[in-house]
Design a protein around this motif. Sequence first.
Motif, PDB file in Angstrom:
ATOM      1  N   PHE A 238      68.367  91.066  62.437  1.00  0.00           N
ATOM      2  CA  PHE A 238      67.550  91.771  62.834  1.00  0.00           C
ATOM      3  C   PHE A 238      65.988  91.379  63.182  1.00  0.00           C
ATOM      4  O   PHE A 238      65.491  91.545  64.035  1.00  0.00           O
ATOM      5  CB  PHE A 238      67.698  93.160  62.350  1.00  0.00           C
ATOM      6  CG  PHE A 238      66.967  94.368  62.997  1.00  0.00           C
ATOM      7  CD1 PHE A 238      67.407  94.676  64.162  1.00  0.00           C
ATOM      8  CD2 PHE A 238      65.467  94.755  62.374  1.00  0.00           C
ATOM      9  CE1 PHE A 238      66.681  96.145  64.486  1.00  0.00           C
ATOM     10  CE2 PHE A 238      64.857  95.627  63.157  1.00  0.00           C
ATOM     11  CZ  PHE A 238      65.431  96.285  64.062  1.00  0.00           C
ATOM     12  N   THR A 239      65.564  90.986  62.023  1.00  0.00           N
ATOM     13  CA  THR A 239      64.014  90.462  62.069  1.00  0.00           C
ATOM     14  C   THR A 239      63.899  89.155  62.845  1.00  0.00           C
ATOM     15  O   THR A 239      63.005  89.063  63.632  1.00  0.00           O
ATOM     16  CB  THR A 239      63.587  90.040  60.434  1.00  0.00           C
ATOM     17  OG1 THR A 239      63.902  91.057  59.458  1.00  0.00           O
ATOM     18  CG2 THR A 239      62.237  89.682  60.530  1.00  0.00           C
ATOM     19  N   ARG A 240      64.758  88.327  62.882  1.00  0.00           N
ATOM     20  CA  ARG A 240      64.654  87.209  63.895  1.00  0.00           C
ATOM     21  C   ARG A 240      64.690  87.606  65.223  1.00  0.00           C
ATOM     22  O   ARG A 240      63.848  87.387  66.044  1.00  0.00           O
ATOM     23  CB  ARG A 240      65.763  86.248  63.415  1.00  0.00           C
ATOM     24  CG  ARG A 240      65.824  84.978  64.370  1.00  0.00           C
ATOM     25  CD  ARG A 240      66.852  83.949  64.017  1.00  0.00           C
ATOM     26  NE  ARG A 240      68.244  84.658  64.404  1.00  0.00           N
ATOM     27  CZ  ARG A 240      69.415  84.114  64.265  1.00  0.00           C
ATOM     28  NH1 ARG A 240      69.462  82.921  63.709  1.00  0.00           N
ATOM     29  NH2 ARG A 240      70.471  84.714  64.572  1.00  0.00           N
ATOM     30  N   ALA A 241      65.652  88.482  65.638  1.00  0.00           N
ATOM     31  CA  ALA A 241      65.632  89.126  67.024  1.00  0.00           C
ATOM     32  C   ALA A 241      64.348  89.877  67.206  1.00  0.00           C
ATOM     33  O   ALA A 241      63.836  89.679  68.660  1.00  0.00           O
ATOM     34  CB  ALA A 241      66.843  89.797  67.050  1.00  0.00           C
ATOM     35  N   VAL A 242      63.720  90.313  66.403  1.00  0.00           N
ATOM     36  CA  VAL A 242      62.689  91.394  66.736  1.00  0.00           C
ATOM     37  C   VAL A 242      61.183  90.356  66.881  1.00  0.00           C
ATOM     38  O   VAL A 242      60.250  90.504  67.783  1.00  0.00           O
ATOM     39  CB  VAL A 242      62.347  92.350  65.467  1.00  0.00           C
ATOM     40  CG1 VAL A 242      60.788  93.038  65.773  1.00  0.00           C
ATOM     41  CG2 VAL A 242      63.312  93.394  65.621  1.00  0.00           C
ATOM     42  N   LYS A 243      61.356  89.369  66.113  1.00  0.00           N
ATOM     43  CA  LYS A 243      60.143  88.455  66.081  1.00  0.00           C
ATOM     44  C   LYS A 243      60.165  87.402  67.721  1.00  0.00           C
ATOM     45  O   LYS A 243      59.180  87.395  68.292  1.00  0.00           O
ATOM     46  CB  LYS A 243      60.497  87.278  65.155  1.00  0.00           C
ATOM     47  CG  LYS A 243      59.793  87.784  63.800  1.00  0.00           C
ATOM     48  CD  LYS A 243      60.011  86.576  62.508  1.00  0.00           C
ATOM     49  CE  LYS A 243      59.522  87.357  61.161  1.00  0.00           C
ATOM     50  NZ  LYS A 243      59.803  86.348  60.223  1.00  0.00           N
ATOM     51  N   LYS A 244      61.540  87.154  67.882  1.00  0.00           N
ATOM     52  CA  LYS A 244      61.630  86.480  69.398  1.00  0.00           C
ATOM     53  C   LYS A 244      61.151  87.604  70.427  1.00  0.00           C
ATOM     54  O   LYS A 244      60.602  86.851  71.491  1.00  0.00           O
ATOM     55  CB  LYS A 244      63.278  85.966  69.593  1.00  0.00           C
ATOM     56  CG  LYS A 244      63.694  84.895  68.473  1.00  0.00           C
ATOM     57  CD  LYS A 244      65.234  84.864  68.578  1.00  0.00           C
ATOM     58  CE  LYS A 244      65.550  84.233  70.112  1.00  0.00           C
ATOM     59  NZ  LYS A 244      66.833  83.979  69.919  1.00  0.00           N
ATOM     60  N   LEU A 245      61.593  88.928  70.349  1.00  0.00           N
ATOM     61  CA  LEU A 245      61.190  89.697  71.276  1.00  0.00           C
ATOM     62  C   LEU A 245      59.633  89.812  71.274  1.00  0.00           C
ATOM     63  O   LEU A 245      58.979  89.940  72.358  1.00  0.00           O
ATOM     64  CB  LEU A 245      61.805  91.228  71.004  1.00  0.00           C
ATOM     65  CG  LEU A 245      61.166  92.050  71.950  1.00  0.00           C
ATOM     66  CD1 LEU A 245      61.590  92.062  73.635  1.00  0.00           C
ATOM     67  CD2 LEU A 245      62.215  93.654  71.365  1.00  0.00           C
ATOM     68  N   ASN A 246      59.111  89.947  70.264  1.00  0.00           N
ATOM     69  CA  ASN A 246      57.596  90.338  70.125  1.00  0.00           C
ATOM     70  C   ASN A 246      56.857  88.907  70.683  1.00  0.00           C
ATOM     71  O   ASN A 246      56.012  88.765  71.314  1.00  0.00           O
ATOM     72  CB  ASN A 246      57.128  90.510  68.682  1.00  0.00           C
ATOM     73  CG  ASN A 246      57.610  91.815  67.998  1.00  0.00           C
ATOM     74  OD1 ASN A 246      57.555  92.721  68.954  1.00  0.00           O
ATOM     75  ND2 ASN A 246      57.544  91.972  66.759  1.00  0.00           N
ATOM     76  N   ALA A 247      57.393  87.676  70.319  1.00  0.00           N
ATOM     77  CA  ALA A 247      56.947  86.381  70.975  1.00  0.00           C
ATOM     78  C   ALA A 247      56.945  86.429  72.624  1.00  0.00           C
ATOM     79  O   ALA A 247      55.857  85.773  73.281  1.00  0.00           O
ATOM     80  CB  ALA A 247      57.450  85.335  70.408  1.00  0.00           C
ATOM     81  N   ASN A 248      58.053  86.733  72.932  1.00  0.00           N
ATOM     82  CA  ASN A 248      58.085  86.747  74.281  1.00  0.00           C
ATOM     83  C   ASN A 248      57.206  87.842  75.069  1.00  0.00           C
ATOM     84  O   ASN A 248      56.527  87.511  76.265  1.00  0.00           O
ATOM     85  CB  ASN A 248      59.500  87.175  74.950  1.00  0.00           C
ATOM     86  CG  ASN A 248      60.721  86.085  74.700  1.00  0.00           C
ATOM     87  OD1 ASN A 248      60.178  84.953  74.727  1.00  0.00           O
ATOM     88  ND2 ASN A 248      61.854  86.270  74.482  1.00  0.00           N
ATOM     89  N   ILE A 249      57.062  89.149  74.341  1.00  0.00           N
ATOM     90  CA  ILE A 249      55.977  90.015  74.901  1.00  0.00           C
ATOM     91  C   ILE A 249      54.824  89.480  75.010  1.00  0.00           C
ATOM     92  O   ILE A 249      54.106  89.669  75.836  1.00  0.00           O
ATOM     93  CB  ILE A 249      56.116  91.359  74.095  1.00  0.00           C
ATOM     94  CG1 ILE A 249      57.414  92.026  74.210  1.00  0.00           C
ATOM     95  CG2 ILE A 249      55.114  92.160  74.568  1.00  0.00           C
ATOM     96  CD1 ILE A 249      57.715  93.048  73.640  1.00  0.00           C
ATOM     97  N   LEU A 250      54.110  88.719  73.956  1.00  0.00           N
ATOM     98  CA  LEU A 250      52.887  88.144  73.766  1.00  0.00           C
ATOM     99  C   LEU A 250      52.720  87.210  74.962  1.00  0.00           C
ATOM    100  O   LEU A 250      51.449  86.944  75.315  1.00  0.00           O
ATOM    101  CB  LEU A 250      52.647  87.684  72.420  1.00  0.00           C
ATOM    102  CG  LEU A 250      52.383  88.644  71.169  1.00  0.00           C
ATOM    103  CD1 LEU A 250      52.409  87.972  69.746  1.00  0.00           C
ATOM    104  CD2 LEU A 250      51.292  89.596  71.569  1.00  0.00           C
ATOM    105  N   HIS A 251      53.683  86.128  74.870  1.00  0.00           N
ATOM    106  CA  HIS A 251      53.537  85.246  75.932  1.00  0.00           C
ATOM    107  C   HIS A 251      53.410  85.704  77.276  1.00  0.00           C
ATOM    108  O   HIS A 251      52.702  85.293  78.255  1.00  0.00           O
ATOM    109  CB  HIS A 251      54.806  84.500  75.968  1.00  0.00           C
ATOM    110  CG  HIS A 251      54.848  83.221  76.784  1.00  0.00           C
ATOM    111  ND1 HIS A 251      54.169  82.137  76.612  1.00  0.00           N
ATOM    112  CD2 HIS A 251      55.354  82.893  78.197  1.00  0.00           C
ATOM    113  CE1 HIS A 251      54.259  81.329  77.820  1.00  0.00           C
ATOM    114  NE2 HIS A 251      54.910  81.792  78.578  1.00  0.00           N
ATOM    115  N   LEU A 252      54.060  87.011  77.640  1.00  0.00           N
ATOM    116  CA  LEU A 252      54.006  87.452  78.926  1.00  0.00           C
ATOM    117  C   LEU A 252      52.525  87.988  79.081  1.00  0.00           C
ATOM    118  O   LEU A 252      51.734  87.924  80.211  1.00  0.00           O
ATOM    119  CB  LEU A 252      54.800  88.688  79.291  1.00  0.00           C
ATOM    120  CG  LEU A 252      56.363  88.288  79.438  1.00  0.00           C
ATOM    121  CD1 LEU A 252      57.007  89.581  79.839  1.00  0.00           C
ATOM    122  CD2 LEU A 252      56.446  87.348  80.827  1.00  0.00           C
ATOM    123  N   CYS A 253      52.023  88.766  77.941  1.00  0.00           N
ATOM    124  CA  CYS A 253      50.433  89.282  77.971  1.00  0.00           C
ATOM    125  C   CYS A 253      49.555  88.212  78.063  1.00  0.00           C
ATOM    126  O   CYS A 253      48.803  88.268  79.029  1.00  0.00           O
ATOM    127  CB  CYS A 253      50.213  89.933  76.786  1.00  0.00           C
ATOM    128  SG  CYS A 253      51.314  91.588  76.355  1.00  0.00           S
TER     129      CYS A 253
END
Length: 258
Positions: A211-226
């Motif tokens: 779960f933590t790994r999936a959340v980190k990947k999601l947050n990384a993608n969001i920051l990349h889009l930002c």
Amino acid sequence: DTEGLLRIKEENQKHYRRAQRHQEKKEKIQKHNRKLGDLVEKKTYELKTQYEHLANLRRAHILELTSVIFPMEEVKTSMRDPADVSSESDNAMTSSTVSKLAEARRTTYLSGRWVCDDHNGDTSISITGPWIILPNNGDYSAYYSWVEEKKTTQGPDMEHNNPAHTISAALCYATQLVNTLSLILDVNLPKKLCNRQVNEFCGENLSRHRFTRAVKKLNANILHLCFSQHVNLDLLHPLHTLRNLMYLVSPDTENLGR
């Protein structure tokens, strides 16, 4: 000497005629380059205009997507911090101590400096509806607790009004939104999230590590889009999943669609 002088004059004549031809050729090349320069400038202007038109289309699609299918808004919570209640009930603690503790809980260490986060702990962000929310501070411990309790306890009471359900649903919707935004904006995400990984958040047996790994990947993608849309870096926080998404798709984001 006279014959040698004549030969030199003839060679000079040849060099002069050759220089004339080179000069004419140089002028033709310069004229051609000027035409190409004008054409490139015209095409560059047309390309810039098309980019602006494309950005406006992307922006319109994103605003429609986030207003109709994935609406997000900030939800104020009326719950008080338990530490505040316990502190107020303790007569031995002075008001200055209570205020300092409250300030410490609302301070986050980010990028080498301490940042005051007024939203930390007293607000949530909803997606697709007010009942599907994520904690603003990125604390998803309720999901971990639910998974651990699920292993030891079984019963219908656990399935009702469970915050872990809303957390997993919100993360699933956020992942779908991020994948759709990457297609609209034509931005390659650093962390690939396929459909299986999107549905992973909706599973009931995710370990804390997965779960933590999936959340980190999601947050990384969001920051990349930002970053790709030049969102103000002072507004972003690496743990604020939906709040970062809100800043990304906000109508106030000037470069949205670039």
